[in-house]
Write a protein that holds these residues in place. Structure first.
Motif, mmCIF file in Angstrom:
data_model
loop_
_atom_site.group_PDB
_atom_site.id
_atom_site.type_symbol
_atom_site.label_atom_id
_atom_site.label_comp_id
_atom_site.label_asym_id
_atom_site.label_seq_id
_atom_site.Cartn_x
_atom_site.Cartn_y
_atom_site.Cartn_z
ATOM 1 N N GLY A 32 0.825 -1.195 0.000
ATOM 2 C CA GLY A 32 0.000 0.000 0.000
ATOM 3 C C GLY A 32 0.865 1.252 0.000
ATOM 4 N N THR A 33 0.391 2.290 -0.627
ATOM 5 C CA THR A 33 1.147 3.532 -0.743
ATOM 6 C C THR A 33 0.911 4.409 0.473
ATOM 7 N N ARG A 34 1.993 4.917 1.039
ATOM 8 C CA ARG A 34 1.895 5.750 2.230
ATOM 9 C C ARG A 34 1.036 6.985 1.958
ATOM 10 N N GLY A 35 0.117 7.248 2.867
ATOM 11 C CA GLY A 35 -0.742 8.421 2.733
ATOM 12 C C GLY A 35 -1.961 8.208 1.872
ATOM 13 N N SER A 36 -2.121 6.996 1.301
ATOM 14 C CA SER A 36 -3.278 6.713 0.463
ATOM 15 C C SER A 36 -4.283 5.868 1.240
ATOM 16 N N GLU A 37 -5.469 5.690 0.663
ATOM 17 C CA GLU A 37 -6.470 4.865 1.314
ATOM 18 C C GLU A 37 -6.086 3.397 1.306
ATOM 19 N N ASP A 38 -5.071 3.037 0.498
ATOM 20 C CA ASP A 38 -4.588 1.654 0.441
ATOM 21 C C ASP A 38 -3.352 1.428 1.306
ATOM 22 N N GLU A 39 -3.023 2.399 2.163
ATOM 23 C CA GLU A 39 -1.788 2.319 2.935
ATOM 24 C C GLU A 39 -1.725 1.067 3.797
ATOM 25 N N GLY A 40 -2.843 0.642 4.358
ATOM 26 C CA GLY A 40 -2.840 -0.487 5.267
ATOM 27 C C GLY A 40 -2.915 -1.847 4.604
ATOM 28 N N VAL A 41 -2.917 -1.898 3.266
ATOM 29 C CA VAL A 41 -3.002 -3.185 2.572
ATOM 30 C C VAL A 41 -1.708 -3.971 2.812
ATOM 31 N N PRO A 42 -1.788 -5.236 3.226
ATOM 32 C CA PRO A 42 -0.569 -6.011 3.501
ATOM 33 C C PRO A 42 0.304 -6.147 2.252
ATOM 34 N N PRO A 43 1.625 -6.119 2.399
ATOM 35 C CA PRO A 43 2.517 -6.324 1.249
ATOM 36 C C PRO A 43 2.299 -7.703 0.642
ATOM 37 N N ARG A 44 2.545 -7.811 -0.656
ATOM 38 C CA ARG A 44 2.350 -9.082 -1.363
ATOM 39 C C ARG A 44 3.501 -9.278 -2.339
ATOM 40 N N TRP A 45 4.191 -10.417 -2.237
ATOM 41 C CA TRP A 45 5.218 -10.784 -3.199
ATOM 42 C C TRP A 45 4.565 -11.358 -4.445
ATOM 43 N N PRO A 53 -10.848 4.065 -8.707
ATOM 44 C CA PRO A 53 -10.510 2.697 -8.304
ATOM 45 C C PRO A 53 -10.519 1.765 -9.518
ATOM 46 N N LEU A 54 -9.457 0.968 -9.637
ATOM 47 C CA LEU A 54 -9.312 0.070 -10.782
ATOM 48 C C LEU A 54 -9.037 -1.354 -10.309
ATOM 49 N N PRO A 55 -9.376 -2.348 -11.132
ATOM 50 C CA PRO A 55 -9.055 -3.733 -10.772
ATOM 51 C C PRO A 55 -7.544 -3.920 -10.617
ATOM 52 N N PHE A 56 -7.183 -4.801 -9.684
ATOM 53 C CA PHE A 56 -5.772 -5.048 -9.384
ATOM 54 C C PHE A 56 -5.561 -6.548 -9.260
ATOM 55 N N GLN A 57 -4.446 -7.044 -9.848
ATOM 56 C CA GLN A 57 -4.143 -8.476 -9.771
ATOM 57 C C GLN A 57 -2.668 -8.703 -9.510
ATOM 58 N N VAL A 58 -2.373 -9.825 -8.874
ATOM 59 C CA VAL A 58 -1.000 -10.251 -8.597
ATOM 60 C C VAL A 58 -0.886 -11.727 -8.954
ATOM 61 N N ASP A 59 0.013 -12.062 -9.870
ATOM 62 C CA ASP A 59 0.220 -13.457 -10.303
ATOM 63 C C ASP A 59 -1.097 -14.138 -10.680
ATOM 64 N N GLY A 60 -1.973 -13.382 -11.352
ATOM 65 C CA GLY A 60 -3.221 -13.945 -11.798
ATOM 66 C C GLY A 60 -4.288 -14.085 -10.728
ATOM 67 N N ASP A 61 -4.087 -13.447 -9.569
ATOM 68 C CA ASP A 61 -5.056 -13.486 -8.476
ATOM 69 C C ASP A 61 -5.676 -12.102 -8.334
ATOM 70 N N HIS A 62 -6.977 -11.999 -8.602
ATOM 71 C CA HIS A 62 -7.660 -10.710 -8.540
ATOM 72 C C HIS A 62 -7.823 -10.282 -7.082
ATOM 73 N N LEU A 63 -7.366 -9.053 -6.761
ATOM 74 C CA LEU A 63 -7.365 -8.580 -5.376
ATOM 75 C C LEU A 63 -8.311 -7.410 -5.158
ATOM 76 N N GLY A 64 -9.283 -7.235 -6.049
ATOM 77 C CA GLY A 64 -10.252 -6.160 -5.867
ATOM 78 C C GLY A 64 -9.824 -4.872 -6.539
ATOM 79 N N LEU A 65 -10.350 -3.746 -6.055
ATOM 80 C CA LEU A 65 -10.080 -2.433 -6.632
ATOM 81 C C LEU A 65 -9.034 -1.696 -5.808
ATOM 82 N N ARG A 66 -8.152 -0.990 -6.502
ATOM 83 C CA ARG A 66 -7.125 -0.187 -5.826
ATOM 84 C C ARG A 66 -6.998 1.163 -6.518
ATOM 85 N N THR A 67 -6.606 2.159 -5.759
ATOM 86 C CA THR A 67 -6.297 3.467 -6.339
ATOM 87 C C THR A 67 -4.798 3.748 -6.342
#
Length: 322
Positions: free
Chosen positions: A135-148, A293-307
């Protein structure tokens, strides 16, 4: 060598009999424990337990790219340590298996097991770089856990396609390339931002790249496969460098058709090019911000909307048997 085999029983292309054959073959060379995943995130929990326990030397992921991603996130829960953590091995069992194939493994699970045993007997391994998104510091996504992630992430159009495919699979549809192509067409028709991009890419020491309709982040090449055909969004991407980005600033019907055709014709030497394409190579740190807010994916796993999302390319993050 003590090893843990993490098995996804729902893997698309392996049967119970094949999984038994694989575990028996691996047991001939390893002190093997077999764990079958029972819920979403279970492979991550098993990987973390193996890393923290200090006894397991090798974790083998038998499943698709989602299973591999979970295992990697478990192993790296406390950060990368290529020599101190258990090594990773992969036996492909999903419909696409990008990470395994990018490592040069056969796409057949039994053949890949044979290649793994050969590598173990020869003591053959390599370190790979990985991507980390947080998550980006200062954004509404700041608290999202990091993901490799092992091979790709995406914000915008391609993540929307991934989300549509997952919806169809939840309805009982099989994961096929025909299903994927149908969802590409549906996402193209429904995407409200494909003509006027909302994404800005910011780098610590570079000019911002604005008005992207989609951003595909690659940690290796190819980006994906259609059957046996590799598709290269960022041909220069590599496990030995940081991250590459393919961005598109406009996807009208004509431009979208052009870039789709270029992807289908892409090679290790040439990916999509043109007036609306932006290609960036070997980025260590950057952030994506979107006005919507746009769709977001990691390694083919959809993780919802992110800004927003902050990316880091980590070289030599994990050691893989190959």
């Amino acid at each position: 060598m003590r090893a843990l085999l993490v098995v996804n029983p729902a893997a698309t292309t392996t049967s119970a009999r094949v999984r038994d054959v694989i575990s028996t073959a691996l047991s001939s060379d390893l002190k093997l424990e077999v764990a079958t995943t029972e819920y979403r995130g279970h492979a991550r929990d098993l990987g973390r337990k193996a890393a923290e326990g200090g006894e397991v030397e090798l974790v083998v992921a038998l499943g698709g790219d989602g299973t591999v991603n979970e295992v990697v996130n478990g192993l790296l829960h406390h950060g990368p340590d290529p020599e101190g953590l258990p090594h990773l091995a992969v036996v492909p069992g999903g419909s696409t298996n990008v990470f395994a194939r990018a490592l040069g493994l056969p796409n057949d699970a039994v053949e890949a097991t044979g290649a793994l045993l050969d590598a173990l007997r020869a003591g053959s391994s390599r370190t790979v770089g990985l991507g980390l998104v947080s998550g980006t510091r200062g954004s509404e996504d700041e608290g999202v856990p990091p993901r490799w992630f092992t091979f790709c992430a995406g914000l915008g159009f391609d993540a929307g396609v991934v989300g549509r495919v997952e919806q169809q699979r939840e309805l009982g549809k099989r994961s096929t390339h025909a299903l994927y192509l149908r969802q590409v067409a549906r996402q193209f028709m429904a995407d409200p931002h494909r003509r006027h991009g909302t994404i800005t890419l910011e780098q610590p020491d570079g000019e911002p790249v604005e008005n992207l309709t989609t951003a595909i982040i690659c940690n290796t090449a190819p980006w994906t496969y259609l059957g046996n055909k590799p598709v290269y969004a960022s041909p220069e991407a590599s496990f030995d460098t940081a991250l590459d980005v393919l961005g598109v600033t406009r996807m009208s019907t004509v431009a979208g058709a052009r870039y789709a055709a270029q992807l289908l014709r892409s090679t290790p030497e040439r990916g999509p090019r043109g007036k609306y394409a932006v290609a960036l190579h070997d980025l260590t740190d950057f952030t994506l911000h979107s006005q919507a807010p746009l769709p977001f994916q990691v390694d083919g796993d959809h993780l919802g909307l992110r800004t927003s999302a902050t990316f880091t390319g980590v070289r030599r993050a994990l050691r893989v048997i190959v």
